[in-house]
Design an enzyme around this catalytic site. Structure first.
Site, PDB file in Angstrom:
ATOM      1  N   CYS A   1      -5.617   1.267   6.156  1.00  0.00           N
ATOM      2  CA  CYS A   1      -6.392   0.057   6.445  1.00  0.00           C
ATOM      3  C   CYS A   1      -6.040  -0.501   7.824  1.00  0.00           C
ATOM      4  O   CYS A   1      -4.953  -0.281   8.346  1.00  0.00           O
ATOM      5  CB  CYS A   1      -6.165  -0.995   5.370  1.00  0.00           C
ATOM      6  SG  CYS A   1      -4.463  -1.562   5.247  1.00  0.00           S
TER       7      CYS A   1
ATOM      8  N   THR B   1     -27.580  -2.064 -31.251  1.00  0.00           N
ATOM      9  CA  THR B   1     -26.251  -1.496 -31.503  1.00  0.00           C
ATOM     10  C   THR B   1     -25.272  -2.583 -31.922  1.00  0.00           C
ATOM     11  O   THR B   1     -24.440  -2.386 -32.814  1.00  0.00           O
ATOM     12  CB  THR B   1     -25.730  -0.772 -30.248  1.00  0.00           C
ATOM     13  OG1 THR B   1     -26.614   0.298 -29.930  1.00  0.00           O
ATOM     14  CG2 THR B   1     -24.330  -0.214 -30.475  1.00  0.00           C
TER      15      THR B   1
ATOM     16  N   HIS C   1       0.832  -1.188   0.000  1.00  0.00           N
ATOM     17  CA  HIS C   1       0.000   0.000   0.000  1.00  0.00           C
ATOM     18  C   HIS C   1       0.878   1.253   0.000  1.00  0.00           C
ATOM     19  O   HIS C   1       2.087   1.194   0.221  1.00  0.00           O
ATOM     20  CB  HIS C   1      -0.931  -0.005   1.211  1.00  0.00           C
ATOM     21  CG  HIS C   1      -2.060  -0.984   1.076  1.00  0.00           C
ATOM     22  ND1 HIS C   1      -3.116  -1.033   1.956  1.00  0.00           N
ATOM     23  CD2 HIS C   1      -2.299  -1.957   0.154  1.00  0.00           C
ATOM     24  CE1 HIS C   1      -3.957  -1.991   1.587  1.00  0.00           C
ATOM     25  NE2 HIS C   1      -3.478  -2.557   0.500  1.00  0.00           N
TER      26      HIS C   1
ATOM     27  N   ALA D   1     -22.209  10.264 -28.930  1.00  0.00           N
ATOM     28  CA  ALA D   1     -21.902  11.398 -29.803  1.00  0.00           C
ATOM     29  C   ALA D   1     -23.184  11.775 -30.524  1.00  0.00           C
ATOM     30  O   ALA D   1     -23.966  10.903 -30.918  1.00  0.00           O
ATOM     31  CB  ALA D   1     -20.819  11.015 -30.807  1.00  0.00           C
TER      32      ALA D   1
ATOM     33  N   GLU E   1       1.214   3.775   2.064  1.00  0.00           N
ATOM     34  CA  GLU E   1       1.918   4.097   3.306  1.00  0.00           C
ATOM     35  C   GLU E   1       3.178   3.244   3.467  1.00  0.00           C
ATOM     36  O   GLU E   1       4.217   3.730   3.932  1.00  0.00           O
ATOM     37  CB  GLU E   1       0.997   3.874   4.508  1.00  0.00           C
ATOM     38  CG  GLU E   1      -0.280   4.692   4.483  1.00  0.00           C
ATOM     39  CD  GLU E   1      -1.447   3.962   3.839  1.00  0.00           C
ATOM     40  OE1 GLU E   1      -2.567   4.082   4.360  1.00  0.00           O
ATOM     41  OE2 GLU E   1      -1.243   3.259   2.818  1.00  0.00           O
TER      42      GLU E   1
END
Length: 316
Positions: free
Chosen positions: A52, A174, A25, A131, A27
Site C-alpha cells: 500500500c 424458504t 500489514h 443440494a 510486510e
C-alpha cells in the site's frame, strides 16, 4: 489476505501476514521478524498483493520498504483498489527499487477474489449453494417442515462456509418453509449477516431469522426502519437483484452466499450475477418436487463427502 517473506541468499530470514483488519500489514510483520536488520539492504521481499502507498489504519508499506532500503520487491498482483492501484509500485520504483510484478498473478488474485470483485464490479462476491436429489429436485413438492438431503459432514462444511462470508440470502418462501437460523451453530466462527427478500412483509416475527443471534436485513417495498439488529430496507422490486447488490455494496458487504430456493437462485443465474456455485448431489430420490436451478459453467473441482458429491462451478 496478504502474506510476505523476505529472502537473503536463497534463505528465508523473515515472514509475516496480515492477521486482522486494522493491524500491521504483512510486510510490516515480515520486516519486524528479521533479527539482523542489516541484511534487509541485500534481500528480496515477496508479497502476494501490491504494498500500500496510502495512510489507512496503518502507515504505507511502500514507505517502510523504502526506509529499510530493500533493493528488490516481487509482487503477485496489483491492488486495483483506487487508493493503491499501482501507486505503491511506482513509489518504490521512483526510489530506485527493482519491482517485479505479476508472479503467480492468477493465484494471487484468487486468494483475494472477494476483495477484487467488490472493488472492480462494485458488488459482493456471490456464491450460489444448493443440494439436489438424485433425480434433480431441490425440495419436496409439498414441503410441510424443514427438509435436509445432505449428510452431517456436508452440513458442518456449509456452516464453515457461512463463517467465511459477510452475508447469506434467502427468499420469503424458504424462510417460511425451513425457518432457518442461518448461523454457524456446528462450528466456532462469526455469523454472517442474514438477508431475506420479503416484498410485502408477510413473514412472522416468530421465525428464527428475527432472533438476536445475528444482524438481519429485510428487503421489502413497504418501509425502511432500523431496529436493534433487524434492518428493514425499502427497495425497488423492478430490477430487484441489481438493486439488492447496489445496497449491499453501499453497506460494505463484500461477499454473499445465496441459500434460497430455486426461484431466488435462478434469478441470480439468469442475470449472470454469480461468481461460483457449490452444489451437493445426493443419493436421495424424491420422484417429484421442486426442480433444481439450471446452471451452465465450468466444473473446477469436486469431492465426495460421505455419500454426497460436491461440485464447485464457475462461469465459463
Amino acid at each position: 489476505m496478504v502474506g510476505s517473506v523476505i529472502v537473503y541468499k536463497d534463505k528465508i530470514i523473515g515472514e509475516g501476514y496480515h492477521e486482522e483488519y486494522g493491524s500491521n500489514h504483512a510486510e510490516v510483520n515480515a520486516i519486524n521478524s528479521v533479527i539482523d536488520k542489516s541484511l534487509l539492504t541485500k534481500s528480496t521481499i515477496y508479497v502476494n498483493l501490491e504494498p500500500c502507498s496510502h495512510f489507512g489504519k496503518t502507515p504505507p508499506c511502500a514507505d517502510l520498504i523504502i526506509k529499510h532500503k530493500i533493493p528488490k520487491v516481487v509482487v503477485g498482483c496489483i491492488d486495483t483498489f483506487s487508493k493503491v492501484s499501482g501507486k505503491g509500485i511506482q513509489k518504490m520504483r521512483n526510489a530506485g527499487i527493482e519491482v517485479i510484478t505479476g508472479v503467480l498473478n492468477k493465484e494471487s488474485r484468487d486468494l483475494n477474489k472477494r476483495f477484487f470483485t467488490f472493488h472492480e464490479k462494485k458488488r459482493p462476491y456471490i456464491i450460489l449453494k444448493w443440494a439436489e436429489s438424485k433425480d434433480g429436485f431441490i425440495a419436496p413438492l409439498d414441503q410441510k417442515k424443514p427438509f435436509w438431503m445432505t449428510s452431517k459432514e456436508s452440513k458442518k462444511l456449509v456452516h464453515n462456509w457461512r463463517s467465511e462470508e459477510d452475508s447469506i440470502l434467502i427468499g420469503r418462501v424458504t424462510a417460511e418453509k425451513d425457518n432457518p437460523l442461518l448461523t454457524v451453530r456446528k462450528i466456532n466462527g462469526k455469523n454472517p449477516t442474514r438477508i431475506v427478500i420479503d416484498r410485502n412483509l408477510k413473514l412472522s416475527k416468530n421465525l428464527n431469522l428475527f432472533n438476536s443471534e445475528s444482524d438481519t436485513i429485510i428487503f421489502n417495498e413497504k418501509l425502511s426502519n432500523k431496529l436493534t439488529n433487524i434492518n428493514y430496507i425499502k427497495i425497488n422490486f423492478i430490477n430487484l437483484i441489481n438493486n439488492i447488490l447496489e445496497v449491499l455494496y453501499e453497506l460494505n458487504i463484500q461477499s454473499l452466499i445465496i441459500e434460497g430456493g430455486t426461484k431466488t437462485l435462478q434469478s441470480f443465474i439468469d442475470k449472470k450475477l454469480w461468481d461460483e456455485a457449490r452444489i451437493f448431489y445426493t443419493n436421495i430420490e424424491l420422484s417429484e418436487g421442486v426442480y433444481s436451478p439450471k446452471i451452465e459453467g465450468e466444473i473446477i473441482s469436486s469431492k465426495e463427502i460421505n455419500e454426497d458429491l460436491l461440485e464447485f462451478i464457475v462461469p465459463k
